[in-house]
Design a protein around this motif. Structure first.
Motif, PDB file in Angstrom:
ATOM      1  N   THR A  44      39.982  43.228  24.863  1.00  0.00           N
ATOM      2  CA  THR A  44      41.196  44.457  25.288  1.00  0.00           C
ATOM      3  C   THR A  44      40.615  44.858  26.623  1.00  0.00           C
ATOM      4  N   GLN A  45      41.531  44.989  27.515  1.00  0.00           N
ATOM      5  CA  GLN A  45      41.283  45.567  28.844  1.00  0.00           C
ATOM      6  C   GLN A  45      41.767  46.978  29.161  1.00  0.00           C
ATOM      7  N   ASP A  46      41.254  47.750  29.799  1.00  0.00           N
ATOM      8  CA  ASP A  46      41.830  48.973  30.211  1.00  0.00           C
ATOM      9  C   ASP A  46      42.729  48.767  31.474  1.00  0.00           C
ATOM     10  N   SER A  47      43.326  49.961  32.169  1.00  0.00           N
ATOM     11  CA  SER A  47      43.806  49.957  33.258  1.00  0.00           C
ATOM     12  C   SER A  47      43.041  49.468  34.390  1.00  0.00           C
ATOM     13  N   LYS A  48      41.806  49.215  34.288  1.00  0.00           N
ATOM     14  CA  LYS A  48      41.042  48.852  35.690  1.00  0.00           C
ATOM     15  C   LYS A  48      40.587  47.212  35.065  1.00  0.00           C
ATOM     16  N   GLY A  49      40.975  46.709  33.950  1.00  0.00           N
ATOM     17  CA  GLY A  49      40.455  45.384  33.738  1.00  0.00           C
ATOM     18  C   GLY A  49      39.252  45.231  32.924  1.00  0.00           C
ATOM     19  N   TYR A  50      38.698  46.385  32.469  1.00  0.00           N
ATOM     20  CA  TYR A  50      37.243  46.529  32.117  1.00  0.00           C
ATOM     21  C   TYR A  50      37.391  46.074  30.467  1.00  0.00           C
ATOM     22  N   THR A  51      36.519  45.768  29.958  1.00  0.00           N
ATOM     23  CA  THR A  51      36.488  45.147  28.491  1.00  0.00           C
ATOM     24  C   THR A  51      35.116  45.933  28.076  1.00  0.00           C
ATOM     25  N   ALA A  52      35.014  46.072  26.518  1.00  0.00           N
ATOM     26  CA  ALA A  52      33.925  46.752  25.904  1.00  0.00           C
ATOM     27  C   ALA A  52      32.508  46.016  26.551  1.00  0.00           C
ATOM     28  N   LEU A  53      32.638  44.879  26.651  1.00  0.00           N
ATOM     29  CA  LEU A  53      31.499  44.000  27.218  1.00  0.00           C
ATOM     30  C   LEU A  53      31.188  44.345  28.489  1.00  0.00           C
ATOM     31  N   ILE A  54      32.281  44.481  29.390  1.00  0.00           N
ATOM     32  CA  ILE A  54      31.926  44.676  30.785  1.00  0.00           C
ATOM     33  C   ILE A  54      31.222  46.180  30.891  1.00  0.00           C
ATOM     34  N   LEU A  55      31.724  47.079  30.332  1.00  0.00           N
ATOM     35  CA  LEU A  55      31.266  48.313  30.105  1.00  0.00           C
ATOM     36  C   LEU A  55      29.792  48.521  29.487  1.00  0.00           C
ATOM     37  N   ALA A  56      29.380  47.801  28.674  1.00  0.00           N
ATOM     38  CA  ALA A  56      28.165  47.949  27.897  1.00  0.00           C
ATOM     39  C   ALA A  56      27.196  47.239  28.648  1.00  0.00           C
ATOM     40  N   ALA A  57      27.640  46.127  29.515  1.00  0.00           N
ATOM     41  CA  ALA A  57      26.756  45.281  30.469  1.00  0.00           C
ATOM     42  C   ALA A  57      26.427  46.484  31.782  1.00  0.00           C
ATOM     43  N   TYR A  58      27.416  46.785  32.306  1.00  0.00           N
ATOM     44  CA  TYR A  58      27.194  47.763  33.517  1.00  0.00           C
ATOM     45  C   TYR A  58      26.291  49.044  33.103  1.00  0.00           C
ATOM     46  N   ASN A  59      26.417  49.721  32.013  1.00  0.00           N
ATOM     47  CA  ASN A  59      25.813  50.639  31.479  1.00  0.00           C
ATOM     48  C   ASN A  59      24.484  50.324  30.666  1.00  0.00           C
ATOM     49  N   GLY A  60      24.013  49.301  30.849  1.00  0.00           N
ATOM     50  CA  GLY A  60      22.655  48.894  30.459  1.00  0.00           C
ATOM     51  C   GLY A  60      22.401  48.977  28.867  1.00  0.00           C
ATOM     52  N   GLN A  61      23.325  48.594  28.205  1.00  0.00           N
ATOM     53  CA  GLN A  61      23.234  48.743  26.675  1.00  0.00           C
ATOM     54  C   GLN A  61      23.258  47.161  26.200  1.00  0.00           C
ATOM     55  N   SER A  62      21.946  46.815  26.226  1.00  0.00           N
ATOM     56  CA  SER A  62      21.626  45.434  25.749  1.00  0.00           C
ATOM     57  C   SER A  62      21.874  45.207  24.365  1.00  0.00           C
ATOM     58  N   GLU A  63      21.789  46.078  23.381  1.00  0.00           N
ATOM     59  CA  GLU A  63      22.051  45.721  22.078  1.00  0.00           C
ATOM     60  C   GLU A  63      23.539  45.680  21.690  1.00  0.00           C
ATOM     61  N   ALA A  64      24.262  46.501  22.474  1.00  0.00           N
ATOM     62  CA  ALA A  64      25.653  46.400  22.478  1.00  0.00           C
ATOM     63  C   ALA A  64      26.092  45.236  22.938  1.00  0.00           C
TER      64      ALA A  64
END
Length: 165
Positions: A44-64
């Motif tokens: 699922t993407q938000d209005s900017k096209g981000y997914t949960a995976l994109i957000l987790a990767a960008y924020n350094g959440q390796s376990e997520a």
């Protein structure tokens, strides 16, 4: 009555997406696992096209990132600008996450809206190890973006900028 039900359903969907995306940003694996177990659409993407995976990767959440990938999240999804989770991880210097994302089946020469590849990000930010790994995966280090920048040139400090008019 049905219009109100649809509005309520849309609002609930937006709230669920918000909870899922917040959990991805924070690396709250317990909440992400609840979404995964309930069958939530992970791409699922938000209005900017981000997914949960994109957000987790960008924020350094390796376990997520690992939980989302194991549950079937698509690492090749691009946001509205064409950037992928791998590009975000390289940009932020999240090397462990970038290596994990490189192990997925995504094309190493996938381009964003400006014609840039993950290798170009690695070159620009002097992430030499990642650049070498991308090359081994088949990335074209001589591919050029719209301005004529290539990963090889960027790694050498040669940056072509738009010409001011």
């Amino acid at each position: 009555m049905s219009a109100m039900a649809l509005a309520d359903e849309s609002n609930v969907g937006g709230q669920l997406q918000g909870y899922c995306f917040d959990a991805a940003r924070r690396g709250d694996v317990a909440i992400l696992d609840t979404f995964i177990e309930s069958g939530y659409a992970l791409d699922t993407q938000d209005s900017k096209g981000y997914t949960a995976l994109i957000l987790a990767a960008y924020n350094g959440q390796s376990e997520a990132v690992e939980h989302l990938l194991k549950a079937g999240a698509n690492a090749c999804v691009q946001d509205k600008r064409g950037n992928t989770a791998l590009m975000g991880a390289i940009f932020k210097g999240e090397l462990k996450i970038a290596h994990r994302l490189m192990a997925t089946a995504c094309n190493p020469d996938q381009r964003n809206g400006a014609g840039q590849t993950a290798a170009m990000y690695a070159g620009l930010f002097k992430r030499v190890e990642l650049l070498n790994d991308l090359s081994r995966k088949g990335a074209d280090l001589n591919a050029e973006d719209a301005l004529g920048n290539s990963a090889a040139r960027l790694a050498n400090g040669e940056i072509r900028m738009p010409v001011a008019r």
